[in-house]
Design a protein around this motif. Structure first.
Motif, PDB file in Angstrom:
ATOM      1  N   PHE A 152      66.139  48.140  40.621  1.00  0.00           N
ATOM      2  CA  PHE A 152      65.313  47.345  41.523  1.00  0.00           C
ATOM      3  C   PHE A 152      64.383  46.469  40.697  1.00  0.00           C
ATOM      4  CE2 PHE A 152      62.856  46.117  45.146  1.00  0.00           C
ATOM      5  CZ  PHE A 152      61.528  46.108  44.748  1.00  0.00           C
ATOM      6  N   VAL A 153      64.354  45.188  41.032  1.00  0.00           N
ATOM      7  CA  VAL A 153      63.408  44.253  40.425  1.00  0.00           C
ATOM      8  C   VAL A 153      62.675  43.555  41.559  1.00  0.00           C
ATOM      9  CG1 VAL A 153      63.129  42.199  38.998  1.00  0.00           C
ATOM     10  CG2 VAL A 153      64.865  43.892  38.414  1.00  0.00           C
ATOM     11  N   GLY A 154      61.354  43.567  41.511  1.00  0.00           N
ATOM     12  CA  GLY A 154      60.586  42.985  42.601  1.00  0.00           C
ATOM     13  C   GLY A 154      59.405  42.166  42.113  1.00  0.00           C
ATOM     14  N   PHE A 155      58.975  41.230  42.951  1.00  0.00           N
ATOM     15  CA  PHE A 155      57.805  40.412  42.666  1.00  0.00           C
ATOM     16  C   PHE A 155      56.921  40.386  43.907  1.00  0.00           C
ATOM     17  CE2 PHE A 155      59.443  38.608  38.801  1.00  0.00           C
ATOM     18  CZ  PHE A 155      60.832  38.614  38.990  1.00  0.00           C
ATOM     19  N   GLN A 156      55.647  40.435  43.678  1.00  0.00           N
ATOM     20  CA  GLN A 156      54.704  40.273  44.777  1.00  0.00           C
ATOM     21  C   GLN A 156      53.639  39.286  44.332  1.00  0.00           C
ATOM     22  OE1 GLN A 156      53.153  43.853  46.682  1.00  0.00           O
ATOM     23  NE2 GLN A 156      51.205  42.844  47.053  1.00  0.00           N
TER      24      GLN A 156
ATOM     25  N   PHE B 271      49.921  40.150  36.603  1.00  0.00           N
ATOM     26  CA  PHE B 271      49.405  38.938  35.972  1.00  0.00           C
ATOM     27  C   PHE B 271      48.349  38.363  36.901  1.00  0.00           C
ATOM     28  CE2 PHE B 271      52.741  38.499  32.796  1.00  0.00           C
ATOM     29  CZ  PHE B 271      53.822  39.139  33.385  1.00  0.00           C
ATOM     30  N   THR B 272      47.173  38.106  36.391  1.00  0.00           N
ATOM     31  CA  THR B 272      46.151  37.459  37.210  1.00  0.00           C
ATOM     32  C   THR B 272      46.060  35.979  36.843  1.00  0.00           C
ATOM     33  OG1 THR B 272      44.472  38.136  35.597  1.00  0.00           O
ATOM     34  CG2 THR B 272      44.790  39.545  37.514  1.00  0.00           C
ATOM     35  N   ASP B 273      45.419  35.214  37.711  1.00  0.00           N
ATOM     36  CA  ASP B 273      45.314  33.764  37.524  1.00  0.00           C
ATOM     37  C   ASP B 273      46.679  33.147  37.277  1.00  0.00           C
ATOM     38  OD1 ASP B 273      42.160  34.042  35.726  1.00  0.00           O
ATOM     39  OD2 ASP B 273      42.625  33.942  37.862  1.00  0.00           O
ATOM     40  N   PHE B 274      47.640  33.576  38.077  1.00  0.00           N
ATOM     41  CA  PHE B 274      49.027  33.139  37.913  1.00  0.00           C
ATOM     42  C   PHE B 274      49.293  31.977  38.859  1.00  0.00           C
ATOM     43  CE2 PHE B 274      53.231  34.200  36.359  1.00  0.00           C
ATOM     44  CZ  PHE B 274      54.071  33.630  37.298  1.00  0.00           C
ATOM     45  N   ALA B 275      49.801  30.884  38.355  1.00  0.00           N
ATOM     46  CA  ALA B 275      50.189  29.714  39.162  1.00  0.00           C
ATOM     47  C   ALA B 275      49.076  29.307  40.121  1.00  0.00           C
ATOM     48  CB  ALA B 275      51.466  30.015  39.923  1.00  0.00           C
TER      49      ALA B 275
ATOM     50  N   LYS C 275      45.519  30.613  40.222  1.00  0.00           N
ATOM     51  CA  LYS C 275      44.556  31.643  40.633  1.00  0.00           C
ATOM     52  C   LYS C 275      45.143  32.723  41.518  1.00  0.00           C
ATOM     53  CE  LYS C 275      41.500  29.536  38.302  1.00  0.00           C
ATOM     54  NZ  LYS C 275      41.137  30.039  36.977  1.00  0.00           N
ATOM     55  N   GLY C 276      46.476  32.784  41.606  1.00  0.00           N
ATOM     56  CA  GLY C 276      47.062  33.880  42.357  1.00  0.00           C
ATOM     57  C   GLY C 276      47.256  35.100  41.471  1.00  0.00           C
ATOM     58  N   THR C 277      47.677  36.175  42.080  1.00  0.00           N
ATOM     59  CA  THR C 277      47.955  37.417  41.351  1.00  0.00           C
ATOM     60  C   THR C 277      49.424  37.747  41.534  1.00  0.00           C
ATOM     61  OG1 THR C 277      45.721  38.231  41.793  1.00  0.00           O
ATOM     62  CG2 THR C 277      47.345  39.846  41.086  1.00  0.00           C
ATOM     63  N   MET C 278      50.141  37.910  40.418  1.00  0.00           N
ATOM     64  CA  MET C 278      51.569  38.215  40.478  1.00  0.00           C
ATOM     65  C   MET C 278      51.787  39.631  39.963  1.00  0.00           C
ATOM     66  SD  MET C 278      54.797  37.403  40.874  1.00  0.00           S
ATOM     67  CE  MET C 278      55.326  35.716  40.630  1.00  0.00           C
ATOM     68  N   ARG C 279      52.511  40.420  40.761  1.00  0.00           N
ATOM     69  CA  ARG C 279      52.845  41.780  40.331  1.00  0.00           C
ATOM     70  C   ARG C 279      54.349  41.859  40.166  1.00  0.00           C
ATOM     71  NH1 ARG C 279      52.718  47.310  42.744  1.00  0.00           N
ATOM     72  NH2 ARG C 279      53.090  46.371  44.774  1.00  0.00           N
ATOM     73  N   PHE C 280      54.764  42.294  39.002  1.00  0.00           N
ATOM     74  CA  PHE C 280      56.184  42.437  38.682  1.00  0.00           C
ATOM     75  C   PHE C 280      56.527  43.926  38.713  1.00  0.00           C
ATOM     76  CE2 PHE C 280      60.154  41.762  36.607  1.00  0.00           C
ATOM     77  CZ  PHE C 280      60.288  42.768  35.667  1.00  0.00           C
TER      78      PHE C 280
END
Lengths: 272, 440
Positions: free
Chosen positions: B354-358, B318-322, B324-329
């Motif tokens: 495994f579930v991860g967020f970056q 997800f871009t522009d997340f919270a 302008k950050g970038t969230m990778r699920f």
């Protein structure tokens, strides 16, 4: 002087009429034609990231680019046909030199004609190369105001163009052309570019987000003629209107036709 | 020093000497990097002993790269690591010290090296080239350098394949993996039927002819799919375990090494906004002598059985997340065909999710937050890891990291529940500086 006046007027109005009759795609094709034939490019640049509160971070990188085959790229004659399986596209490789924490981080980009472009990011700390997804291409590249999408040379067949108007910018007469991407995972709904009428080089581009709000503006400055034929901007400034951040990119060394080949733009080269 | 025999030292010193004289015969660029760091790690478990409750580590890493930008390159990364509370964790040898000859199409190299195989984010079953430092950490043990000679050759385009690359490697020297001693944090001690056992320090090594390992990789891109196949033959770099009775009649856990053939694959492909990944490794131990050791408490020999490990998964960005950050699920399944829990098959991640967020803040401070959870689908075992790091001033970085473990007390032969609950919190300061200098 008066004898020539009617002639001057004739050519003036003819020229204006000619410019107005140019479509957006014709202007872009002329730009592409003038920028074709450099074979390859190598440059060293500095990237200055300016935060919303004025804080600054500097990066230094090396950039390499290989022009697509059939245009004198791959070090081969333009008449040599590339495999028909995947029509040729430009390739580029960026590797960071500074700062230390991103040293040797690299981005490899392949421009593809009939499908999405490919990008790989090498992270030396992990020893791994990662794929960039479609959505990932619209993300920020190493915290700058350049997205991964901005670093792939645009293919004019992937956009729809519209001539907007002609006006002056930065002391030069310019065509104003609107571009809308045909592919679905672009970060932009459209871009509007100011292209000089004398040398068909872009001097300014406005980017609009997916809701068609102004997102950022890129200025291409210090246009320099290289190898007596190709124009290159030695400074690119990108100002983000929504988060008030800015990235300035300055080229300190530039050379064309270095003898690069396709083997210099592989994942092995990215990780070396 | 434990785990770093003479061949490694000779290779490291040879390369360092070569590095010193290289400027006199070549000219190009020299890159150097120096990174001091200090970290304090606190375990939640109070063992009642000051020395092994926490870790306080000072580490000094160097990086020296010399490249003539034509065909030669040396890459040397010395380091010094000192734990003020546990000197058994001190490390002085580099993990990477390489001399490389390269051309556009290929390269030959030799030296100490850490190799990374695998595309999965949570666990890489194909990543078996390097032994791990179990004395230092058993949740995420560091890879230690192996002496490797390698050859790589590639084709920009070969038929339907882009970037087709063949890699051959030889690992001529065998080294034992560092294991924790009884008075450290992760002792390999326990009891069977009320009879206590502890680690037997002499590791049962491979004989000389069997100590040489070889690896082969073939990788290519087909349309937009990155594919690679891996093969390794040689001693498994990390030991299995067998129970023995020592000369004093005590029950001991003896580490031993066995031959392994690994056939693995990795697949990575962007599909729209997803990146699909699939990693798998088939590990075959059939070539071992069926009874190489005396095994009084096992039905069969202690060599692990053949098994297949699979890690399919995907990530979505997800871009522009919270702001302008970038969230990778990230979502991955970690599985094995064999779910047995005997000592011979003492392995984690046989049936886990495994579930991860970056989250990248996309700011000038390179701020990043990572969070990942692995949960066993059958029992109550779970592990969570988080990392937060950011620059706080110029190249001065601060990081916080934590691992939280939920054990299942009903399990005895699970690597997660075997150990005490070693959940911990860590804080680290590091500063990196360096330069690239043109050498004429």
């Amino acid at each position: 002087m008066m004898r020539y006046f009617p002639a001057i007027l004739f050519f003036l109005f003819t020229g204006m009429a000619h410019a107005q009759s140019l479509s957006g795609i014709e202007i872009m094709k002329e730009q592409e034609l003038r920028n074709t034939g450099y074979r390859d490019e190598k440059s060293i640049g500095q990237m200055l990231l300016i935060g919303s509160h004025g804080e600054k971070t500097e990066r230094e990188f090396e950039f390499r680019k290989l022009e697509k085959s059939g245009a004198g790229g791959d070090g081969e004659a333009a008449s040599v046909a590339r495999s028909s399986r995947i029509p040729g596209g430009d390739k580029s490789l960026i590797k960071f030199i500074k700062p230390v924490d991103i040293q040797r981080t690299g981005l490899l980009s392949y421009q593809n004609k009939n499908r999405n472009d490919d990008q790989w990011l090498f992270l030396p700390a992990m020893g791994k190369t990662k794929r960039i997804s479609g959505a990932g291409k619209s993300g920020s590249f190493v915290g700058s105001e350049f997205s991964y999408e901005d670093l792939i040379p645009p293919d004019i067949d992937k956009y729809d163009y519209r001539f907007v108007k002609q006006e002056s910018f930065g002391g030069s007469d310019c065509f104003v052309v609107e571009s809308r991407p045909r592919f679905t995972d672009s970060a932009y709904s459209k871009t509007v570019s100011w292209i000089r009428t004398d040398n068909y080089q872009t001097v300014k581009t406005d980017f609009y987000d997916l809701k068609e709000r102004p997102l950022k503006t890129a200025l291409f400055e210090n246009l320099t003629l290289t190898n007596n034929r190709f124009w290159r901007p030695l400074k690119i400034s990108v100002k983000n209107h929504q988060n008030n951040k800015q990235t300035d990119l300055t080229i300190s060394a530039l050379s064309l036709d270095n003898g690069f080949k396709g083997d210099d733009f592989t994942q092995m080269a990215l990780e070396r | 020093m434990k785990g770093h025999p003479e061949p490694c030292r000779r290779v490291a010193w040879f390369l360092f000497a070569l590095f010193l004289i290289w400027p006199s015969v070549a000219s190009a660029y020299l890159e150097y990097k120096i990174e001091p760091s200090f970290e304090h790690l606190s375990f939640f478990l109070n063992r009642g002993e000051y020395r092994i409750n926490d870790q306080e580590t000072f580490e000094l890493k160097f990086g020296f790269v010399y490249d003539n930008e034509k065909n030669f390159k040396t890459d040397l990364q010395p380091r010094f690591k000192i734990d003020f509370r546990d000197f058994s964790r001190n490390r002085y040898l580099p993990n990477d010290a390489i001399l490389k000859y390269y051309q556009a199409k290929g390269e030959i190299w030799g030296g100490l090296q850490t190799i990374t195989w695998g595309v999965a984010e949570s666990f890489n079953p194909t990543d078996i080239i390097n032994r791990r430092d179990f004395e230092d950490n058993y949740y995420d043990p560091e890879k230690l350098g192996e002496v490797i000679g390698g050859f790589k050759y590639g084709w920009n385009q070969a038929g339907p394949f882009d970037s087709l690359t063949l890699t051959f490697m030889v690992l001529p020297f065998f080294q034992e993996a560092p294991l924790p001693e009884d008075d450290t944090r992760f002792p390999l001690t326990g009891s069977i039927g009320g009879i206590p056992y502890s680690l037997f320090e002499d590791q049962d090594k491979m004989g000389t002819p069997q100590s040489v390992g070889g690896a082969f990789e073939i990788s290519a891109t087909v349309k937009n799919v990155d594919l690679s196949f891996h093969f390794y033959h040689g001693p498994e770099r990390n030991p299995g375990f067998q129970l023995i009775i020592d000369d004093n009649g005590a029950l001991r856990l003896q580490p031993f090494y066995y031959l392994i053939d690994m056939i693995g694959f990795n697949l990575e492909a962007p599909v729209g906004n997803f990146v699909l990944r699939f990693e798998g490794a088939g590990k075959i131990m059939s070539f071992n002598d069926p009874r190489p050791h005396d095994i009084p408490f096992e039905d069969n020999n202690a060599v692990p059985s053949n098994h297949l490990q699979l890690v399919p998964g995907f990530d979505y960005t997800f871009t522009d997340f919270a702001g302008k950050g970038t969230m990778r699920f990230i979502f991955e399944y970690l599985g094995e065909i064999d779910h047995s829990t005997s000592l011979r098959d003492f392995r984690p991640f046989k049936n886990d999710l495994f579930v991860g967020f970056q989250y990248d803040f996309n700011n000038t401070r390179s701020t990043q937050l990572k969070l990942g959870v692995i949960k066993d689908l059958v029992n109550q075992e779970a592990m969570m890891k988080f990392e937060f790091d950011t620059k706080i001033y110029r190249e001065l970085k601060f990081a916080i990291e934590g691992v939280f473990v939920h054990r299942d007390s009903t399990l005895q032969n699970s690597p997660i529940s075997f150990f005490d609950n070693n959940s911990y919190l860590l804080g680290r300061f590091s500063y990196a500086f360096g330069e690239r200098v043109e050498v004429k």
